[in-house]
Write an enzyme that holds these catalytic residues in place. Structure first.
Site, short mmCIF file in Angstrom:
data_model
loop_
_atom_site.label_atom_id
_atom_site.label_comp_id
_atom_site.label_asym_id
_atom_site.label_seq_id
_atom_site.Cartn_x
_atom_site.Cartn_y
_atom_site.Cartn_z
N LYS A 163 -11.61 -20.40 25.57
CA LYS A 163 -12.11 -20.39 26.91
C LYS A 163 -10.77 -19.99 27.89
CE LYS A 163 -14.48 -24.44 25.56
NZ LYS A 163 -14.30 -26.18 25.86
N GLY A 164 -9.44 -19.89 27.27
CA GLY A 164 -8.59 -19.94 28.31
C GLY A 164 -8.40 -18.55 28.94
N GLU A 167 -6.52 -12.01 26.95
CA GLU A 167 -6.37 -13.53 26.30
C GLU A 167 -5.22 -14.22 27.41
OE1 GLU A 167 -5.98 -15.94 23.63
OE2 GLU A 167 -5.08 -14.75 22.06
N ASP A 168 -5.28 -15.46 27.34
CA ASP A 168 -4.52 -16.17 28.21
C ASP A 168 -2.86 -16.13 27.81
OD1 ASP A 168 -4.91 -17.69 25.91
OD2 ASP A 168 -5.44 -19.60 26.76
N ASP A 213 1.61 -16.63 21.84
CA ASP A 213 2.63 -17.58 21.45
C ASP A 213 3.19 -17.07 20.16
OD1 ASP A 213 3.99 -19.95 21.34
OD2 ASP A 213 2.36 -21.27 20.43
N LYS A 219 5.21 -16.06 25.30
CA LYS A 219 6.17 -16.91 25.00
C LYS A 219 6.93 -16.02 23.91
CE LYS A 219 4.06 -21.23 25.51
NZ LYS A 219 3.82 -22.49 24.98
N PHE A 253 5.27 -25.87 27.39
CA PHE A 253 3.67 -25.94 27.28
C PHE A 253 3.22 -25.79 28.65
CE2 PHE A 253 -0.37 -27.76 27.32
CZ PHE A 253 -0.90 -26.97 25.71
N VAL A 254 2.29 -24.68 28.83
CA VAL A 254 1.77 -24.56 30.39
C VAL A 254 0.29 -24.81 30.52
CG1 VAL A 254 3.60 -23.01 31.03
CG2 VAL A 254 1.61 -22.30 29.94
N ASP A 282 -5.47 -25.15 29.27
CA ASP A 282 -5.75 -26.70 29.29
C ASP A 282 -4.88 -27.38 28.83
OD1 ASP A 282 -6.67 -25.69 26.52
OD2 ASP A 282 -7.78 -27.70 26.42
N ARG A 335 -7.56 -26.57 33.64
CA ARG A 335 -8.04 -25.05 33.47
C ARG A 335 -8.42 -24.40 34.83
NH1 ARG A 335 -9.08 -23.71 28.23
NH2 ARG A 335 -10.23 -25.29 26.86
#
Ligand code: 5GP
Length: 170
Positions: A38-39, A94-95, A98, A126, A147-148, A154, A160
């Site tokens: 969903k991101g 993509e959001d 990582d 990251k 962590f964002v 979310d 979100r």
């Protein structure tokens, strides 16, 4: 919560990314944007509205295989694409990247569907957390290992809708 990237900063960078993308493809070519839910939905929405070339869209939903914090990078498709990728210029949207495991796995699967080209656009990266080397052709911002949330990202399905990106402090 501390604001890391405000809405104006994000919008300005997305306009730049849209210009970069458009300049990289031959004129007249259509680009097929694949949003990872969903991101990725907020980033996708702003990115495609900053683009003036012909764009089509599809959506994919994935969840990590395995339990706990140990990511195998293998992902389960909760929603597959609706249309074929064959002979299309595909960009995965993509959001955040990582460890890179999810994106690497996704790229392998989508590559096997014979797109004309395959690239990735991630709003955030990251870099210091990367476990696998995976190409990300378009990166919005490189951030520290924090962590964002917000702008699609979310924590337990919350935040979100924030128009900015914040660091969630414990
Ligand atoms: P990777 O396979 O690259 O380690 O995982 C990427 C996924 O982890 C992202 O699509 C996102 O769902 C989640 N993720 C990684 N870092 C963060 C973060 O700082 N905040 C949020 N909300 N999700 C994150």
């Amino acid at each position: 919560m501390k604001v890391l990237l405000d809405g104006d900063t994000i919008q300005a960078r997305i306009s730049e990314l849209a210009n970069e993308i458009e300049a990289d493809y031959p004129p007249g070519e259509e680009i097929h944007m694949v949003c990872v839910l969903k991101g990725g939905f907020v980033f996708m929405s702003d990115l495609v509205r900053s683009m003036s070339v012909r764009v089509t869209m599809d959506f994919i939903a994935v969840s990590s295989y395995g339990s706990g914090t140990k990511s195998s990078g293998e992902v389960r498709f909760q929603k597959d694409l609706d249309s074929s990728l064959e002979n299309r210029h595909v960009i995965i949207v993509e959001d955040i990247v990582d460890t890179g495991l999810t994106l690497k796995y996704l790229r392998e699967i989508l590559r096997s569907r014979a797109p004309k080209s395959l690239r990735s656009a991630c709003l955030l990266s990251k870099r210091s957390r990367r476990k696998v080397d995976v190409p990300v052709e378009y990166i919005g911002f490189t951030i520290e290992d924090e962590f964002v949330v917000g702008y699609g990202l979310d924590y337990a399905e919350k935040y979100r809708n924030l128009p900015h990106i914040s660091v969630l402090q414990g």
